[in-house]
Design a protein around this motif. Structure first.
Motif, PDB file in Angstrom:
ATOM      1  N   GLU A   2       0.822  -1.212   0.000  1.00  0.00           N
ATOM      2  CA  GLU A   2       0.000   0.000   0.000  1.00  0.00           C
ATOM      3  C   GLU A   2       0.857   1.263   0.000  1.00  0.00           C
ATOM      4  O   GLU A   2       0.516   2.278  -0.636  1.00  0.00           O
ATOM      5  N   ILE A   3       2.005   1.212   0.682  1.00  0.00           N
ATOM      6  CA  ILE A   3       2.906   2.366   0.685  1.00  0.00           C
ATOM      7  C   ILE A   3       3.617   2.489  -0.654  1.00  0.00           C
ATOM      8  O   ILE A   3       3.789   3.592  -1.187  1.00  0.00           O
ATOM      9  N   GLU A   4       4.018   1.354  -1.232  1.00  0.00           N
ATOM     10  CA  GLU A   4       4.697   1.393  -2.525  1.00  0.00           C
ATOM     11  C   GLU A   4       3.756   1.932  -3.612  1.00  0.00           C
ATOM     12  O   GLU A   4       4.187   2.701  -4.491  1.00  0.00           O
ATOM     13  N   GLU A   5       2.492   1.553  -3.561  1.00  0.00           N
ATOM     14  CA  GLU A   5       1.521   2.098  -4.511  1.00  0.00           C
ATOM     15  C   GLU A   5       1.444   3.616  -4.389  1.00  0.00           C
ATOM     16  O   GLU A   5       1.404   4.341  -5.396  1.00  0.00           O
ATOM     17  N   ALA A  20       0.989   8.941 -11.545  1.00  0.00           N
ATOM     18  CA  ALA A  20       0.261   7.857 -12.204  1.00  0.00           C
ATOM     19  C   ALA A  20      -1.055   7.609 -11.484  1.00  0.00           C
ATOM     20  O   ALA A  20      -1.223   7.960 -10.314  1.00  0.00           O
ATOM     21  N   ASP A  21      -1.999   6.976 -12.189  1.00  0.00           N
ATOM     22  CA  ASP A  21      -3.267   6.663 -11.537  1.00  0.00           C
ATOM     23  C   ASP A  21      -3.094   5.448 -10.638  1.00  0.00           C
ATOM     24  O   ASP A  21      -2.159   4.656 -10.787  1.00  0.00           O
ATOM     25  N   GLN A  22      -4.012   5.299  -9.704  1.00  0.00           N
ATOM     26  CA  GLN A  22      -3.898   4.269  -8.674  1.00  0.00           C
ATOM     27  C   GLN A  22      -3.933   2.865  -9.266  1.00  0.00           C
ATOM     28  O   GLN A  22      -3.251   1.960  -8.786  1.00  0.00           O
ATOM     29  N   ARG A  23      -4.717   2.680 -10.342  1.00  0.00           N
ATOM     30  CA  ARG A  23      -4.813   1.339 -10.936  1.00  0.00           C
ATOM     31  C   ARG A  23      -3.474   0.908 -11.513  1.00  0.00           C
ATOM     32  O   ARG A  23      -3.027  -0.233 -11.310  1.00  0.00           O
ATOM     33  N   ALA A  28       5.863   3.364 -14.416  1.00  0.00           N
ATOM     34  CA  ALA A  28       4.665   4.200 -14.245  1.00  0.00           C
ATOM     35  C   ALA A  28       4.794   5.510 -15.022  1.00  0.00           C
ATOM     36  O   ALA A  28       3.798   6.015 -15.576  1.00  0.00           O
ATOM     37  N   LYS A  29       5.992   6.059 -15.091  1.00  0.00           N
ATOM     38  CA  LYS A  29       6.193   7.296 -15.852  1.00  0.00           C
ATOM     39  C   LYS A  29       5.970   7.060 -17.345  1.00  0.00           C
ATOM     40  O   LYS A  29       5.435   7.925 -18.050  1.00  0.00           O
TER      41      LYS A  29
END
Length: 262
Positions: free
Chosen positions: A173-176, A185-188, A221-222
């Motif tokens: 959860e922290i890494e997200e 980036a979006d959460q998904r 993510a980027k």
């Protein structure tokens, strides 16, 4: 390095309190953790928190004592002494961060000993002087215990002078959260990449020297934020940098594809 805004770092445990307590007592600090888990960002955040400039040295096997302490150089037809980064930190009361310190030669790291105990002094033989560390000076070193060989390890006499802080990859959860903030980036997408990263870390893949770090997940993510398909981004930022072996790369690609299809 001083900035008006604290560098983004999310604590996982008590690492910030341990660092600041050691800093206030003038104790040297040893950061242990895998590649790309946030050691450098942690030091940047703590330097900001402590209100001290940060001088970073990327250590390598050709790093000499003179590279750290200083040397005489010819400037404008005159021979002048030029301080190295360690000496500058000692004089200025800065935090000196030696990244991957075990990559430096052991005869180089011996110069740290009088700085890392009660003396807090740096002898400069070439100048015939011994400098007392200015108020605020702190020595911080980092290394990756799982990656280094027996021949490349910190000597016991060095290790026992330091306060150890162990860092690792953060909980999911922290890494997200880190990926979402760092890559905008979006959460998904962040959640997908974290699942891939954790799967790679847990995989038994012979020939894979490193696992998927938080750093490579942020890079992926980027790329997604720039419009790349998640699969293309993950293959370019995760599978590609981790191995040159076609079989290992194929296995990593299979993991990526499996988790993206969920």
């Amino acid at each position: 390095m001083e900035t008006s805004v604290r560098p983004y770092y999310v604590p996982v445990g008590n690492e910030e309190r341990v660092f600041l307590a050691a800093f206030r007592q003038g104790l040297p600090i040893m950061l242990k953790g895998p590649t790309g888990c946030g050691k450098t960002r942690f030091v940047e955040a703590m330097a900001h928190q402590a209100g001290r400039p940060l001088i970073t040295v990327a250590c390598h096997d050709d790093l000499s004592t003179a590279d750290l302490v200083g040397r005489y150089l010819l400037q404008g037809g005159e021979t002048r002494w030029v301080d190295g980064p360690l000496t500058r930190a000692v004089r200025e009361g800065a935090i000196c961060y030696l990244d991957e310190v075990v990559e430096a030669r052991q005869d180089t790291t011996v110069v740290l000993h009088p700085l890392a105990d009660h003396r807090r002094q740096l002898p400069i033989d070439r100048l015939g002087v011994t400098l007392d560390a200015a108020e605020g000076f702190c020595l911080v070193v980092s290394y990756n215990p799982g990656y280094q060989s027996v021949l490349k390890d910190l000597k016991d006499s060095t290790r026992q002078r330091m306060i150890a802080i162990e860092l690792g990859y953060p909980p999911a959860e922290i890494e997200e959260k880190i990926i979402a903030v760092e890559a905008a980036a979006d959460q998904r997408a962040a959640a997908q990449l974290v699942r891939i990263g954790r799967a790679v870390r847990q995989a038994d893949a012979p020939g894979l020297r490193e696992v998927a770090s938080t750093r490579v997940l942020i890079s992926a993510a980027k790329l997604i934020a720039e419009g790349l398909a998640p699969g293309d981004a993950a293959r370019a930022a995760i599978a590609g940098p981790l191995t040159d072996d076609p079989l290992v790369a194929a296995n990593l690609t299979a993991v990526i594809d499996a988790y993206l299809q969920e």
